[in-house]
Enzyme design. Sequence first.
Site, PDB file in Angstrom:
ATOM      1  N   HIS A  13       0.869  -1.183   0.000  1.00 34.65           N
ATOM      2  CA  HIS A  13       0.000   0.000   0.000  1.00 34.65           C
ATOM      3  C   HIS A  13       0.896   1.219   0.000  1.00 34.65           C
ATOM      4  O   HIS A  13       2.055   1.170   0.389  1.00 34.65           O
ATOM      5  CB  HIS A  13      -0.956   0.013   1.202  1.00 34.65           C
ATOM      6  CG  HIS A  13      -0.287   0.099   2.536  1.00 34.65           C
ATOM      7  ND1 HIS A  13       0.090   1.275   3.119  1.00 34.65           N
ATOM      8  CD2 HIS A  13       0.083  -0.876   3.414  1.00 34.65           C
ATOM      9  CE1 HIS A  13       0.648   1.039   4.294  1.00 34.65           C
ATOM     10  NE2 HIS A  13       0.672  -0.248   4.497  1.00 34.65           N
ATOM     11  N   GLY A 184       1.747  -3.064  15.260  1.00 42.86           N
ATOM     12  CA  GLY A 184       0.992  -2.469  14.160  1.00 42.86           C
ATOM     13  C   GLY A 184      -0.220  -3.297  13.791  1.00 42.86           C
ATOM     14  O   GLY A 184      -1.315  -2.755  13.561  1.00 42.86           O
ATOM     15  N   ASP A 343       5.040   3.355   4.781  1.00 40.47           N
ATOM     16  CA  ASP A 343       5.685   2.624   3.690  1.00 40.47           C
ATOM     17  C   ASP A 343       6.104   3.510   2.530  1.00 40.47           C
ATOM     18  O   ASP A 343       7.061   3.180   1.816  1.00 40.47           O
ATOM     19  CB  ASP A 343       4.759   1.511   3.185  1.00 40.47           C
ATOM     20  CG  ASP A 343       4.873   0.247   4.020  1.00 40.47           C
ATOM     21  OD1 ASP A 343       5.545   0.303   5.077  1.00 40.47           O
ATOM     22  OD2 ASP A 343       4.302  -0.788   3.640  1.00 40.47           O
ATOM     23  N   ALA A 432      -0.908  17.207   4.895  1.00 38.74           N
ATOM     24  CA  ALA A 432      -0.799  18.490   4.194  1.00 38.74           C
ATOM     25  C   ALA A 432      -0.189  19.490   5.159  1.00 38.74           C
ATOM     26  O   ALA A 432      -0.656  19.634   6.289  1.00 38.74           O
ATOM     27  CB  ALA A 432      -2.169  18.963   3.748  1.00 38.74           C
ATOM     28  N   ARG A 462     -13.836  13.318  14.075  1.00 35.75           N
ATOM     29  CA  ARG A 462     -12.403  13.391  13.802  1.00 35.75           C
ATOM     30  C   ARG A 462     -11.883  14.816  13.982  1.00 35.75           C
ATOM     31  O   ARG A 462     -12.463  15.771  13.477  1.00 35.75           O
ATOM     32  CB  ARG A 462     -12.111  12.871  12.396  1.00 35.75           C
ATOM     33  CG  ARG A 462     -12.389  11.389  12.281  1.00 35.75           C
ATOM     34  CD  ARG A 462     -12.239  10.890  10.859  1.00 35.75           C
ATOM     35  NE  ARG A 462     -10.876  11.013  10.376  1.00 35.75           N
ATOM     36  CZ  ARG A 462     -10.506  10.702   9.144  1.00 35.75           C
ATOM     37  NH1 ARG A 462     -11.401  10.270   8.278  1.00 35.75           N
ATOM     38  NH2 ARG A 462      -9.254  10.829   8.770  1.00 35.75           N
TER      39      ARG A 462
END
Length: 599
Positions: A13, A184, A343, A432, A462
Amino acid sequence: MAEIILGISAFFHDSAAALVVDGKIIAAAQEERFSRIKNDSAFPSAAIKYVLEEAGVHPEEVTQIAFYEKPLLKFERLLETYHAFAPNGLRSFLKAMPVWLKDKLFFRRMINSELKALGFPRLKLLFPEHHLSHAASAFYPSSFEEAAILTIDGVGEWANMTIARGSGNKIKILKEQHFPHSLGLFYSAITYYLGFEVNSGEYKVMGLAAYGDPEAEETKVFIKKLFDEIVDLREDGSFLLNMEYFRFATHLTMTNDKKWSALFGVFRRGKEDKLQQLHANLAFAAQKVLEKIVLRLARTALNLTGSKNLVLAGGVALNGVANGKIMEIEGLSELWIPPAAGDSGGALGAALATWHISLNNEREPISEDAMQGSYLGPGYSNEQIGSMISKYTGLNFRYLEETSLLEETAKAIENGLIVGWFQGRMEFGPRALGNRSILGDARNPEMQRKINQKIKFRESFRPFAPSVLEDDVSEYFDLSSCSPYMLLVREVKAAYKNENLNKSLGFMERLDEKRSAIPAVTHVDYTARIQTVSKKTNLRYWKLLNTLKERTGDGIVINTSFNIKDEPIVCSPQDAIDCFLKTEMDMLVLGNYVLYKEK
C-alpha cells in the site's frame, strides 16, 4: 559522474518513488497523488516519471535502483507461517499462493519489466530489508550525528519492530521483534473490529480514543482484559500476542470475532453502524496498550544505544498521541520523526541506505533535517496555473500580488470562510503542511463540524490539526520544541482551556462543546496534533499566518488536507479546482490566483 539513486516502494500500500543525487534528496511522491487512487499499491510509474523530471534526469542516467524490502524473505515468512498454523488458513493459502507463484516470486523480473517500459536500461536491483529502509528514512535525514532508531509497523519481511543505533553513515540493528507478534497489526485488528478500514482507519481509532471515558468501569475492564488475555507485555517492550484472538496470520480477516465478542461483550461494529460510547472506550483501551508498549520500547532503545536522541519510523510512528508521550521520557534530549514515516517513506529510505551503506558515503554535516519541510512533490508556476484555469468556463479568478493575496486570504479566514490553499511543491507523506491544505479559523467553534460535514464528508468526531507560527507554539500548547510534520499531539495550555464543560453530555454531543479559545483545533481531551510553521521551510505560509496574527492577534489556523473522504490529497491545479467545485469551500487560492465560490 553523479550518483543518481532511485528508491521504490510498491505492491502493498502507499507506493512511492524518491530520487537522491549524491546524497541529496531531490524529489519524492506517492503514486496515489497521480493515479487518484487512495493508498495506491501499484508500481509507481507516474511517481518515477515525476521525480526524474524534477531532477532533469533521463532513465539511462540513473546509476542505482533500490526496492524497499526483500520479497523472497517475505515469501519465506508466508510459507513458514502457513506451515506453523496448518491446517488453519487453507483458504487464505490457496488464494495467496497463485499470486506469489505467478508474479511475486519473480519480483526482480516484474520490476525490471516496469522499469523497461519507462525507458530504463537493465540495472542491478538492490533490496535492503523493509525495516532497514524505515530506519534509513528516519536517521539519515535527521540532524543527529548519532541517535537511537526505533521502527514499528505491521510487518516487513519477518521483523515488525527494530531497535538500531545510527552513527555517522552506519546503522546497526540491535534488536528485532518478529511476526506475528506485531504492535501495528494489533492496532489494525482493533481498527477492523471497530468497523474502520485497515491501513487507513488507524487515524480514526486514535481520534475516537479521546472520547473514551478513562474513569468508566467498562474502560478499565477493557484495558485489563487486553493485557490479561491478548497482550503479554515484557519490561523491555517486547510482547507476545495470543494468536487465538487473531486471524491475520492465516486467514482473510484480522480477528477471531467470536472470541473477541465473548471476551469484551462487544460485537464487531459494521461500517455503517452508529458509534457508541463502548466503541470509544475500546479505542481508548487499545490506544493505552499501544502507548505503554511504545514507551517501553523507546526507553529500551535509548538504554541500548546510550543515546539521548531518538528517531522513529514505521506506520506506528504516525500515532501522534504516543509520540507526544515519548517526549516526556526522562533522559531523552531530542525526538525526530520523518514526514513520510510509513511505507511511502520506505522508497526514500531504500535510496538513502544505498548511498550511505551500499556505497559507503559519509553523511554531510547538517544543522537541520534534510527533508526540506517535506515539500518534495510537484510544484506549478503561476503561468501553468493560469493556463489550467483558462480551460474552465465560468470561473472568475483574480490575480493578486503577494501582499494583497495574503491580506485577502487572512481576511477571509478571519471572517469564517473556508479556504483551499494551493502553493509551491506538494508535500511527501500523509499530511498536508501548508501547500495542499484547507484552512479555517481555529477560533471559530463551528469550524470543525462545518469542514467535516460540508468539505471533507467524513465522520464528525475526527479532529483537525492547527498550524501555528513556530515562535508562538509554546503560547498555545504544552510544547517548547518544533513539530514541523504534524506528528506530535500535546495539550492546549491551561490559559486557553474552558474547564466548565457539561460532564453529562453524551458521546457525540461533546463535539459541539467550546473546549478552549481555539475550539476548532482542540480535541475533546484538550489535545491537538500540532504543526509548527517555519520561515525557513515555507515562507509564504508563514507570511499568511503572520498576516492573520497582525489582523486578529492569533497566528494559528485549522490545517486539514486538501481532499475529500476516500480521495488522495490534490496534486495538480486541476485536482484542486475539481475538489473546490464539488464541495462547499468558500475560496480557492492557487498560487497568486484567487476565486470566491459566490463569484
